[in-house]
Design a protein around this motif. Sequence first.
Motif, mmCIF file in Angstrom:
data_model
loop_
_atom_site.group_PDB
_atom_site.id
_atom_site.type_symbol
_atom_site.label_atom_id
_atom_site.label_comp_id
_atom_site.label_asym_id
_atom_site.label_seq_id
_atom_site.Cartn_x
_atom_site.Cartn_y
_atom_site.Cartn_z
ATOM 1 N N PRO A 65 -14.404 11.134 -2.685
ATOM 2 C CA PRO A 65 -13.790 11.234 -1.087
ATOM 3 C C PRO A 65 -13.684 9.661 -0.760
ATOM 4 N N THR A 66 -13.987 8.845 -1.442
ATOM 5 C CA THR A 66 -13.849 7.220 -0.839
ATOM 6 C C THR A 66 -12.526 6.894 -0.568
ATOM 7 N N ALA A 67 -11.486 7.347 -1.313
ATOM 8 C CA ALA A 67 -10.024 7.122 -0.843
ATOM 9 C C ALA A 67 -9.342 8.238 -1.078
ATOM 10 N N GLN A 68 -8.809 8.795 -0.158
ATOM 11 C CA GLN A 68 -7.914 10.108 -0.176
ATOM 12 C C GLN A 68 -6.646 9.803 0.586
ATOM 13 N N ILE A 69 -5.591 10.214 -0.382
ATOM 14 C CA ILE A 69 -3.994 10.017 0.250
ATOM 15 C C ILE A 69 -3.681 11.506 0.754
ATOM 16 N N ASN A 70 -3.278 11.698 1.880
ATOM 17 C CA ASN A 70 -2.922 12.962 2.468
ATOM 18 C C ASN A 70 -1.301 12.973 2.517
ATOM 19 N N TYR A 71 -0.452 13.793 1.985
ATOM 20 C CA TYR A 71 0.634 13.869 1.714
ATOM 21 C C TYR A 71 1.492 15.091 2.741
ATOM 22 N N PHE A 72 2.068 14.870 3.775
ATOM 23 C CA PHE A 72 2.660 16.092 4.426
ATOM 24 C C PHE A 72 4.313 15.991 4.438
ATOM 25 N N GLU A 73 4.576 17.218 4.086
ATOM 26 C CA GLU A 73 6.308 17.605 4.130
ATOM 27 C C GLU A 73 6.589 18.542 4.946
ATOM 28 N N GLY A 74 7.615 18.330 5.724
ATOM 29 C CA GLY A 74 8.190 19.378 6.873
ATOM 30 C C GLY A 74 8.984 20.368 6.491
ATOM 31 N N ARG A 75 8.787 20.957 5.291
ATOM 32 C CA ARG A 75 9.603 22.013 4.683
ATOM 33 C C ARG A 75 8.755 22.928 4.173
ATOM 34 N N LEU B 19 0.829 -1.262 0.090
ATOM 35 C CA LEU B 19 0.178 -0.047 -0.057
ATOM 36 C C LEU B 19 0.759 1.263 -0.040
ATOM 37 N N ALA B 20 2.030 1.277 0.693
ATOM 38 C CA ALA B 20 2.820 2.302 0.929
ATOM 39 C C ALA B 20 3.363 2.563 -0.540
ATOM 40 N N GLU B 21 3.834 1.548 -1.254
ATOM 41 C CA GLU B 21 4.490 1.656 -2.681
ATOM 42 C C GLU B 21 3.413 2.355 -3.476
ATOM 43 N N VAL B 22 2.211 1.847 -3.365
ATOM 44 C CA VAL B 22 1.199 2.396 -4.219
ATOM 45 C C VAL B 22 1.009 4.080 -4.085
ATOM 46 N N CYS B 23 0.879 4.255 -2.651
ATOM 47 C CA CYS B 23 0.557 6.116 -2.482
ATOM 48 C C CYS B 23 1.858 6.677 -2.662
ATOM 49 N N ARG C 198 5.148 12.747 6.251
ATOM 50 C CA ARG C 198 3.996 11.929 6.784
ATOM 51 C C ARG C 198 2.830 11.600 5.743
ATOM 52 N N VAL C 199 2.590 10.358 5.660
ATOM 53 C CA VAL C 199 1.776 9.974 4.367
ATOM 54 C C VAL C 199 0.648 9.257 5.247
ATOM 55 N N THR C 200 -0.609 9.487 4.867
ATOM 56 C CA THR C 200 -1.813 8.805 5.346
ATOM 57 C C THR C 200 -2.604 8.448 4.294
ATOM 58 N N LEU C 201 -3.451 7.202 4.420
ATOM 59 C CA LEU C 201 -4.569 6.916 3.458
ATOM 60 C C LEU C 201 -5.802 6.912 4.405
ATOM 61 N N VAL C 202 -6.930 7.766 3.645
ATOM 62 C CA VAL C 202 -8.090 7.866 4.154
ATOM 63 C C VAL C 202 -9.180 7.198 3.518
ATOM 64 N N VAL C 203 -9.833 6.282 4.018
ATOM 65 C CA VAL C 203 -10.843 5.638 3.431
ATOM 66 C C VAL C 203 -12.166 5.747 4.011
ATOM 67 N N SER C 204 -13.208 6.212 3.135
ATOM 68 C CA SER C 204 -14.537 6.508 3.866
ATOM 69 C C SER C 204 -15.424 5.441 3.401
ATOM 70 N N LEU C 205 -16.249 4.780 4.202
ATOM 71 C CA LEU C 205 -17.005 3.729 4.044
ATOM 72 C C LEU C 205 -18.464 4.162 4.094
ATOM 73 N N PHE C 206 -19.532 3.191 4.047
ATOM 74 C CA PHE C 206 -21.090 3.643 3.924
ATOM 75 C C PHE C 206 -21.711 2.494 4.583
#
Length: 320
Positions: free
Chosen positions: A161-171, A100-104, A254-262
């Motif tokens: 909104p079902t699958a959102q990848i958040n990317y954060f860089e400390g710069r 999963l991390a590779e894909v993101c 920092r990278v996170t995957l946010v999955v929204s279900l129903f």
Amino acid sequence: MAMVRTRRGEDGVLNLPRTATGVDQFFHAVRARRPRRLPGVPGEPRWRGEFVAPDADGPRVTLQEFGYASRELARHGDTVDDTALVGPFRVLTAEGLDRLAEVCDRLEPAAGSSRFIATRRLRGADLVSPFLHNMIRDRGFLLACSRTAGVPLIPHPLRLPTAQINYFEGRGRPEIVRWHRDGMDYVFTIQLSDGADYEGGRFTYFQGRTDEFDDVTADDPRIREADCTARGATLFLHGSRVFHAVTPVTRGRRVTLVVSLFCPYFARRDSNTFWHLAGDDGILATVPGWLRLKWPVRDPALDFGLRAASPVVTWEDLRR
């Protein structure tokens, strides 16, 4: 894995900006760019059902512990939809997490900037990644998420909104997630980075009703932090009923995957509002999914399951 921390959040966490409302929210919707149609990523790994971790579960907090009355909660027979927060726990095996991390990581060049909720993110990631598409439609994955939340879940009919990848860089300018509550009711956040590799980026939430958040002060003990910095840590949140934010990432990545279900059984209680969605995706991109979500359904469990091309998960499945 560690319990959810109930200590106070970081100093100054209440100074984080809040998501726009009212007129400002409308202007966000007008200015938001329609998400781009992106090509798939060649050579990505294949999803496999054995990537789902067995017995996914973790410490939980109920909505009644957040101050919601029993009469406000959805019910199906003797079951009450009372889960506010679960975690941290693991929903993927170590190998599944690596894939999963590779894909993101491969999808990061397609991420766009936003000033609405998350600073830099990729919406609708499952529309361009077969791995993510198959992951959130895998029966084992859906059962693990459903048993954690306590209600039958399928992929959300609102596709962006079902699958959102958040990317954060400390710069440069620190990247954050503003104080907000989600339009989505059942939200799973999977941590793809090790907390030792970045500073900041703490998941902070308010353990109280959303209509009480405006009166919160800096010394309010209900400002808390979920200890989900370990790589692979997953957090479930009843997103529409919990105010939450992520503090600035000041160093590292920092990278996170946010999955929204129903939950199709509670289709008519869905918490999404049009302008909340449009603030992120723009008006034109929001209309088609919004109409599909709000269209009356005679058999929600079947109809929404078919629309999402998902296995149908039932209440009986949760008792097995």
